[in-house]
Enzyme design. Structure first.
Site, PDB file in Angstrom:
ATOM      1  N   LEU A 116       1.029  -1.459  -0.422  1.00  0.00           N
ATOM      2  CA  LEU A 116      -0.301  -0.675   0.103  1.00  0.00           C
ATOM      3  C   LEU A 116       0.627   1.052   0.457  1.00  0.00           C
ATOM      4  O   LEU A 116       0.888   2.324  -0.813  1.00  0.00           O
ATOM      5  CB  LEU A 116      -1.105   0.002   1.198  1.00  0.00           C
ATOM      6  CG  LEU A 116      -1.896   1.100   1.374  1.00  0.00           C
ATOM      7  CD1 LEU A 116      -3.398   1.375   0.395  1.00  0.00           C
ATOM      8  CD2 LEU A 116      -2.405   1.084   2.487  1.00  0.00           C
ATOM      9  N   LYS A 145     -13.381   9.288  -3.075  1.00  0.00           N
ATOM     10  CA  LYS A 145     -13.445   9.365  -4.546  1.00  0.00           C
ATOM     11  C   LYS A 145     -14.232  10.684  -5.213  1.00  0.00           C
ATOM     12  O   LYS A 145     -14.500  11.143  -4.354  1.00  0.00           O
ATOM     13  CB  LYS A 145     -14.027   8.255  -5.231  1.00  0.00           C
ATOM     14  CG  LYS A 145     -13.188   7.228  -5.173  1.00  0.00           C
ATOM     15  CD  LYS A 145     -13.565   5.807  -5.543  1.00  0.00           C
ATOM     16  CE  LYS A 145     -12.951   4.602  -5.728  1.00  0.00           C
ATOM     17  NZ  LYS A 145     -11.687   4.501  -6.351  1.00  0.00           N
ATOM     18  N   HIS A 157     -17.765   0.314   2.298  1.00  0.00           N
ATOM     19  CA  HIS A 157     -17.425   0.896   1.215  1.00  0.00           C
ATOM     20  C   HIS A 157     -18.846   1.126   0.680  1.00  0.00           C
ATOM     21  O   HIS A 157     -19.507   1.993   0.565  1.00  0.00           O
ATOM     22  CB  HIS A 157     -17.019   0.296  -0.427  1.00  0.00           C
ATOM     23  CG  HIS A 157     -15.144  -0.111   0.238  1.00  0.00           C
ATOM     24  ND1 HIS A 157     -14.402   1.025   0.784  1.00  0.00           N
ATOM     25  CD2 HIS A 157     -14.643  -0.842  -0.933  1.00  0.00           C
ATOM     26  CE1 HIS A 157     -13.137   0.603   0.925  1.00  0.00           C
ATOM     27  NE2 HIS A 157     -13.039  -1.004   0.042  1.00  0.00           N
TER      28      HIS A 157
END
Length: 482
Positions: A18, A179, A237
């Site tokens: 990551l 996002k 999510h």
């Protein structure tokens, strides 16, 4: 709220995938665009026995591998690497934290920590930070998932973190919230008068949320088999997408107001009936024309872990009574896609007669990936003289965010989230009561599976999941948006 920018950033797990693939390239992008202070120092720590020079070399290689070509600038990369320092640390042992504190030096101007480690290391890491004086009032901490694997383990981790950090200095990360398109749901709803009056049970028939992947395990064998699709994607999510889609208008755009409204939605989720959830596991098939193995072959073992979940959720409040929310997610599906689909109700009466055909109800598609767009399907008249009556056809009104904002730099979620962590803005981070509401609902689903000995249904790789997922919507007269 402690919102003074930090001048020190400390990354745990700083040699991991990551960090190399996402975190350091994101920090480089912020550096290259002059968005972080010139005096911000970035420290990495992990078990690997590297020195500063070796760490800088490692990250330099990662930047060359993972940055887009147009972002590579030798001078900028060299300047960025000078910001980086490294201290080896075994986070399971308290004694190494004194050396870490010495390496960090003066943190009186504030420090932000990004904790990306195995869940069992959370508690010793927090104790180590406390023991070395690295958890003071000017320190905030960002926590990367997974934060436990059920309500009890999540509570244990949250309690351990809360022993050293108050809620206003804890930043729980769900990268979907970074996002652009997710934030555009808020803009679409609350900055456009045309949508909000219809955004309720009076105007909306149902909502669909899809997060589909074409990839399989991709090297995450142990983690994924212990986790499964429900806990890997739905618990975080997808429930965050549902909460943003269904929330009441907040009083203003700030962390408290937005998160207050999200948690109300999550607490209003009705417990699922066993018939309202479908679970699946992929078998061998073809994805994008290439043959792929089944999950058990990929795993190399027997397993009942689900790689697909579809469910019918209900938000039991005034706004959404009677409106189903259909959620589905899975691996090795037909295509990679993340989207929210708002299906509006039919017009109450058509004035155009039989030849026009039945008007198709409007549909709003908010696509998060791979493309980013907002598409409203509307009815329009076909061109012609209409001697035998008007003919209607469905046409899309498209807003391509990529094209509409072509001159603006497209940023990946971690750029925004890391900058917000450094600056102390919690708006796009998840509060503890949200996490607990999500886990309570997901744990109840898992209890259904245990109580009813539910085994995942097979589906071919490259399909849209088990046929039972299609039946889940079709019995309500609804088809998945494909």
């Amino acid at each position: 709220m402690n919102s003074h920018p930090s001048n020190t950033l400390l990354l745990f797990g700083a040699t991991g995938d990551l960090a190399r693939r996402m975190l350091l390239p994101s920090l480089y992008a912020l550096h290259a665009d002059g968005l972080i202070a010139k005096d911000l120092r970035i420290f990495g720590t992990a078990r690997s026995g590297l020195n500063d020079a070796e760490y800088r070399e490692m990250i330099g290689e990662a930047l060359h591998e993972f940055l887009p070509e147009e972002r590579k600038n030798a001078a900028n990369i060299a300047q960025f690497l000078e910001r980086l320092f490294y201290q080896p640390l075994d986070a399971s042992k308290t004694e190494g934290f004194a050396d870490l504190a010495e390496k960090l030096g003066d943190i009186s101007s504030g420090m932000s920590i990004f904790l990306s480690t195995a869940p069992f290391l959370f508690e010793p890491t927090i104790k180590g930070l406390q023991s070395a004086g690295l958890a003071g009032d000017n320190v905030r901490i960002g926590l990367e998932k997974p934060l436990g694997n059920d309500f009890a383990s999540s509570t244990e981790i949250n309690d351990a973190v809360a022993a050293a950090f108050p809620e206003d200095r804890i930043f729980r990360i769900d990268h979907y919230l970074g996002k652009e398109t997710v934030q555009n749901i808020l803009a679409l709803r609350f900055a456009n008068m045309m949508f909000e009056p219809l955004w309720n049970a009076g105007g909306i028939d149902h909502v669909q949320i899809t997060v589909s992947e074409v990839v399989g395990l991709e090297g995450r064998h142990g983690f994924y088999d212990d986790t499964g699709a429900l806990r890997d994607m739905v618990q975080n999510h997808m429930l965050q997408l549902l909460a943003i889609t269904a929330m009441e208008p907040p009083a203003n755009y700030d962390a408290t107001a937005i998160r207050d409204e999200k948690v109300k939605v999550l607490r209003s989720l009705r417990a699922l009936d066993p018939a309202e959830v479908v679970t699946g596991q992929y078998e061998a098939g073809a994805v994008n024309g290439a043959a792929v193995e089944g999950y058990l072959t990929d795993l190399g073992d027997q397993s009942n872990t689900e790689t697909f979940v579809a469910l019918k959720a209900h938000v039991d409040n005034w706004r959404w009574q009677g409106v189903p929310f259909y959620l589905r997610t899975g691996k090795r599906l037909a295509e990679r896609r993340s989207e929210v689909v708002i299906q509006f109700k039919d017009v109450p009466h058509s004035i155009f007669g039989d030849r026009s055909g039945k008007p198709i109800a409007n549909r709003l598609v908010i696509r998060l990936q791979p493309e980013e767009y907002v598409r409203l399907q509307v009815m329009a008249k076909e061109p012609g003289l209409d001697r035998d009556g008007i003919v209607l056809r469905e046409v899309p009104l498209d807003l391509s965010l990529t094209q509409a904002f072509a001159s603006a730099r497209r940023r990946i979620a971690y750029e925004r989230l890391l900058l917000d962590l450094i600056e102390g803005d919690q708006t796009l981070f998840v509060r503890r009561d949200e996490v607990e509401a999500q886990w309570s609902w997901v744990d109840a689903i898992r209890k259904i599976w245990t109580d009813h000995a539910v085994a995942p249904k097979s589906y071919g790789a490259g399909s849209w999941g088990p046929s039972a997922a299609i039946a889940l919507t079709e019995r309500d007269g609804v088809s998945w948006h494909e």
